[in-house]
Design a protein around this motif. Structure first.
Motif, short mmCIF file in Angstrom:
data_model
loop_
_atom_site.label_atom_id
_atom_site.label_comp_id
_atom_site.label_asym_id
_atom_site.label_seq_id
_atom_site.Cartn_x
_atom_site.Cartn_y
_atom_site.Cartn_z
N ASP A 183 45.38 44.74 42.24
CA ASP A 183 46.64 44.67 41.52
C ASP A 183 47.23 45.74 41.00
OD1 ASP A 183 47.11 41.82 42.64
OD2 ASP A 183 46.29 41.05 40.90
N LYS A 184 46.48 47.03 41.25
CA LYS A 184 46.78 48.34 40.74
C LYS A 184 48.48 48.42 41.16
CE LYS A 184 44.50 51.89 41.46
NZ LYS A 184 44.89 52.59 40.08
N LEU A 185 49.09 49.11 40.25
CA LEU A 185 50.50 49.32 40.39
C LEU A 185 50.94 50.72 40.64
CD1 LEU A 185 52.00 46.77 37.68
CD2 LEU A 185 51.88 46.47 40.14
N ASN A 186 50.12 51.46 40.43
CA ASN A 186 50.17 52.97 40.99
C ASN A 186 48.67 53.40 41.46
OD1 ASN A 186 51.47 55.60 41.08
ND2 ASN A 186 52.21 55.40 39.03
N ALA A 199 36.62 56.29 42.06
CA ALA A 199 35.60 55.05 41.85
C ALA A 199 36.07 54.42 40.67
CB ALA A 199 34.09 55.74 41.65
N GLY A 200 36.75 54.82 39.69
CA GLY A 200 37.29 54.34 38.53
C GLY A 200 38.33 53.13 38.84
N ALA A 201 38.72 53.28 40.03
CA ALA A 201 39.55 51.91 40.36
C ALA A 201 39.04 50.56 40.32
CB ALA A 201 40.51 52.23 41.68
N ILE A 202 37.76 50.60 40.33
CA ILE A 202 37.19 49.28 40.36
C ILE A 202 37.32 48.61 39.18
CG2 ILE A 202 34.77 49.96 39.37
CD1 ILE A 202 33.51 48.31 41.49
N HIS A 203 37.52 49.27 37.92
CA HIS A 203 37.88 48.38 36.73
C HIS A 203 39.30 47.73 36.84
CE1 HIS A 203 34.14 49.98 35.33
NE2 HIS A 203 34.53 51.32 35.41
N ALA A 204 40.27 48.13 37.70
CA ALA A 204 41.31 47.38 37.91
C ALA A 204 40.97 46.02 38.11
CB ALA A 204 42.30 48.03 38.97
N VAL A 205 41.97 44.98 38.10
CA VAL A 205 41.69 43.67 38.77
C VAL A 205 41.77 43.71 40.45
CG1 VAL A 205 42.73 41.20 38.82
CG2 VAL A 205 42.70 42.82 36.81
N ALA A 206 40.53 43.34 40.74
CA ALA A 206 40.56 43.32 42.36
C ALA A 206 41.33 41.94 42.77
CB ALA A 206 39.09 43.03 42.81
N ASN A 207 42.26 41.96 43.73
CA ASN A 207 42.99 40.92 44.29
C ASN A 207 42.28 40.32 45.54
OD1 ASN A 207 44.94 39.08 45.78
ND2 ASN A 207 46.19 39.71 44.18
N ILE A 272 37.55 50.49 46.78
CA ILE A 272 38.62 49.98 46.39
C ILE A 272 39.79 50.75 47.32
CG2 ILE A 272 40.65 49.93 44.64
CD1 ILE A 272 38.05 48.16 44.12
N LEU A 273 40.36 49.80 48.18
CA LEU A 273 41.29 50.25 49.20
C LEU A 273 42.48 50.93 48.67
CD1 LEU A 273 41.23 46.88 51.41
CD2 LEU A 273 40.26 49.14 51.87
N PRO A 274 43.08 51.97 49.18
CA PRO A 274 44.24 52.94 48.67
C PRO A 274 45.35 51.66 48.28
CG PRO A 274 43.87 53.16 51.20
CD PRO A 274 42.59 52.33 50.67
N THR A 275 45.99 51.92 47.10
CA THR A 275 47.01 51.16 46.60
C THR A 275 48.12 51.42 47.25
OG1 THR A 275 45.79 51.13 44.59
CG2 THR A 275 48.20 50.68 44.61
N ALA A 276 48.50 52.52 47.65
CA ALA A 276 49.86 52.81 48.55
C ALA A 276 49.97 52.02 49.87
CB ALA A 276 50.16 54.15 48.41
N SER A 277 48.62 52.11 50.62
CA SER A 277 48.69 51.45 51.87
C SER A 277 48.48 50.15 52.05
CB SER A 277 47.75 52.39 52.64
OG SER A 277 48.10 53.84 52.55
N TYR A 278 47.54 49.59 50.99
CA TYR A 278 47.19 48.26 51.02
C TYR A 278 47.73 47.76 49.95
CZ TYR A 278 44.00 49.46 54.72
OH TYR A 278 43.29 49.87 55.90
N SER A 279 49.08 47.15 50.01
CA SER A 279 49.92 47.06 48.63
C SER A 279 50.11 45.70 48.26
CB SER A 279 51.30 47.79 49.13
OG SER A 279 51.23 49.10 49.37
#
Length: 578
Positions: A183-186, A199-207, A272-279
């Motif tokens: 659910d990262k917004l950026n 790798a740090g994106a794993i601390h964002a909420v996985a949807n 963690i899949l890229p936020t911009a492409s898997y949105s």
């Protein structure tokens, strides 16, 4: 700790194995032209039971894409499957929780033979409801079952639509046990970087609306532990527990250049899949991050939206990512309008919090200006028995369930201001066409991208009569019109009533589209007693709310759009005092 977790999880496997059965005002750029669809009902007794043989027959090289749906979401499942086929992915299966609508898509029953459902509702699951949490458990059961068959499974919600083939990207990260969408917004990745998030994106909420599981012992053990945790707590939310399990014990990022992290006490390798492409719905529809990062949009998940299921469906239609039958586009009777948009406060894009109260007030005033025009256009469509084509809405501020930060959801710095906002930011789409007591007119409508959709016949775009104000200049405001001029034009007096409109257009009933250049000036209301009140009531019911400004505890920093329309001066004065 790590090995103890694996031993416990493996014991769950053994026990459970006995039971396995845009910044710019443009149409979003990633819509896909698809063929027309005829949806057929598959009798319950013809839906096959899930088996290892069926699963492997549908798979390709040990890979399978899976979603599921009940009757309420069956059109989403069909849409999901057909879009995957559009991008060349055919190794798919759809789990039927009850009778399922199907169009040549492979389905399997998620219920016992001789039953007709899994026992859950055939309607909307309702976020947070008992049916919603039970549905989550059946989703986790699917992951466990397919992994136990030895298949790598891409498990996706039916409202997560693929607009490009993800298979090559998934295959480029073979060491990952799990790939997750968040659910990262950026995204902190540089422009053009199409790789996994850092790798740090794993601390964002996985949807968990999109998860890729590799059929390995550690992955199966993790899913077994996930399932067992849900079974132990009937009220647990599957997504919350998934995230909690990832953070159990040690969590070690791999050295660069790898962007994978060892999670679940270092037992599970996660990317963690890229936020911009898997949105998320916000990243795709509000910030348009893929375009900003110069990346290909691969998947759009209709989260961060309002208006329930109709809101989701309309979001996908706005992005031209929804299968509708040809009659939806052919009409033959539509009405479109020009819009006058509010002025944009200077410096809005980089303005600090100190100037945002004025921007928020301008947002509400601008929405009032747009709502009045749309209400007039909808009334004219009702009078002429035509389907209303929504115009684009311009928002100066985002919408959220909590206070905004500089008119954006906290963390969504990529949102351009202003932006073309989805209809459900302002309206409740399902309330316009819902039959209600009291004689309120229904307002059939089409999404703002309708005239730009390649599926819409040319005759709808070109067979047009233009309604202009008799005292107005011949040309409408530049850039506000979806119309290429050169069509027949009728010039009518201001404040034309329903009878005046019907008389003026009696000879043009067969025209595919009426286009109104200034609906607020042209529309004068119904002559019949009570008709204006019924239309006003319908319109008010269709409005949502805006949220919200940061205010002291106990105050209301939001604004209901119906209240803004009914009590404009009082509502704006209250907001100014906050």
């Amino acid at each position: 700790m790590r090995w103890l977790g694996l031993i416990i999880a493996c014991s769950f496997i053994i026990i459970s194995s006995c039971f396995i059965a845009y910044r710019s005002f443009q149409v979003l750029p990633w819509g896909i032209l698809a063929t027309s669809v005829t949806i057929l009902r598959v009798p319950t007794d013809e839906v096959p039971q899930l088996s290892k043989e069926l699963a492997w027959a549908a798979a390709d090289g040990g890979e399978i894409f899976v979603t599921w749906a009940n009757e309420h979401f069956s059109d989403f499942a069909v849409n999901w499957a057909l879009h995957l086929k559009d991008v060349g992915v055919h190794n798919i299966l759809v789990g039927a929780m009850d009778t399922l609508m199907s169009h040549d898509i492979p389905v399997f029953a998620m219920y016992e033979r001789n039953a007709n459902s899994t026992g859950l509702t055939k309607g909307d699951f309702g976020w947070g409801s008992p049916s919603f949490t039970k549905m989550g458990r059946q989703k986790v059961d699917l992951a466990h079952t397919f992994l136990s068959y030895g298949l790598n499974i891409t498990l996706a919600d039916s409202d997560a639509v693929f607009v490009a083939d993800p298979c090559a990207f998934f295959a480029s990260h073979p060491r990952a046990d799990v790939l997750a969408h968040t659910d990262k917004l950026n995204s902190g990745l540089p422009v053009g970087d199409a790789g996994l998030e850092e790798a740090g994106a794993i601390h964002a909420v996985a949807n968990i609306g999109l998860l890729v599981f590799r059929a390995r012992p550690q992955t199966l053990a993790f899913v077994a532990a996930w399932r067992e945790g849900l079974n132990q707590d009937p009220k647990a939310w599957d997504q919350t527990l998934f995230n909690q399990l990832l953070h159990v014990g040690r969590m070690t990022p791999e050295p660069a250049p790898s962007r994978l992290t060892r999670a679940w006490d270092d037992a599970l390798l996660v990317g963690i899949l890229p936020t911009a492409s898997y949105s998320s719905g916000h990243v795709a529809y509000v910030s348009g991050l893929a375009a900003q990062k110069k990346l290909t949009q691969v998947m759009v998940h209709t989260t961060f939206q309002y208006g329930g299921t109709p809101g989701k469906r309309n979001r996908l239609r706005e992005g031209m990512l929804w299968y509708d039958p040809p009659a939806y586009y052919a009409g033959p009777r539509f009405l479109s309008i020009d819009m006058q948009y509010p002025a944009i406060p200077p410096g809005i894009q980089t303005m600090g919090e100190e100037g945002m109260h004025a921007v928020q007030l301008a947002h509400l005033q601008g929405m009032l200006q747009q709502m009045l025009q749309i209400r007039a256009g909808m009334a004219m469509a009702v009078v002429l028995n035509r389907t209303f084509i929504m115009p684009k809405l311009m928002c100066l501020c985002d919408r959220y369930w909590a206070p905004l930060d500089r008119c954006r959801i906290p963390g969504a710095e990529a949102v351009p201001l202003p932006f073309t906002c989805p209809m459900d930011h302002v309206f409740e789409p399902g309330n316009l066409e819902q039959r209600m007591e009291g004689g309120e007119p229904m307002v059939p409508f089409r999404e703002y991208s309708f005239l730009g959709n390649p599926r819409t016949p040319a005759v709808v775009k070109d067979d047009v009569v233009v309604l202009e104000l008799a005292s107005a200049a011949v040309n409408s405001p530049e850039g506000s019109s979806p119309l290429a001029r050169s069509r027949a034009t009728l010039r009518l007096p201001a404040n034309s009533t329903n009878l005046g409109l019907q008389a003026a257009l009696a000879a043009h009933e067969a025209t595919h589209r009426i286009h109104v250049t200034d609906p607020l000036a042209l529309w004068g209301g119904w002559e019949e007693q009570g008709a204006n009140a019924r239309m006003a009531s319908r319109f008010l019911r269709s409005l949502g709310f805006w949220c919200c400004r940061k205010v002291p505890h106990g105050q209301d920093g939001g604004m209901g759009y119906a209240d803004l329309l009914l009590n404009t001066q009082k509502a704006l004065q209250r907001f100014q005092r906050l």
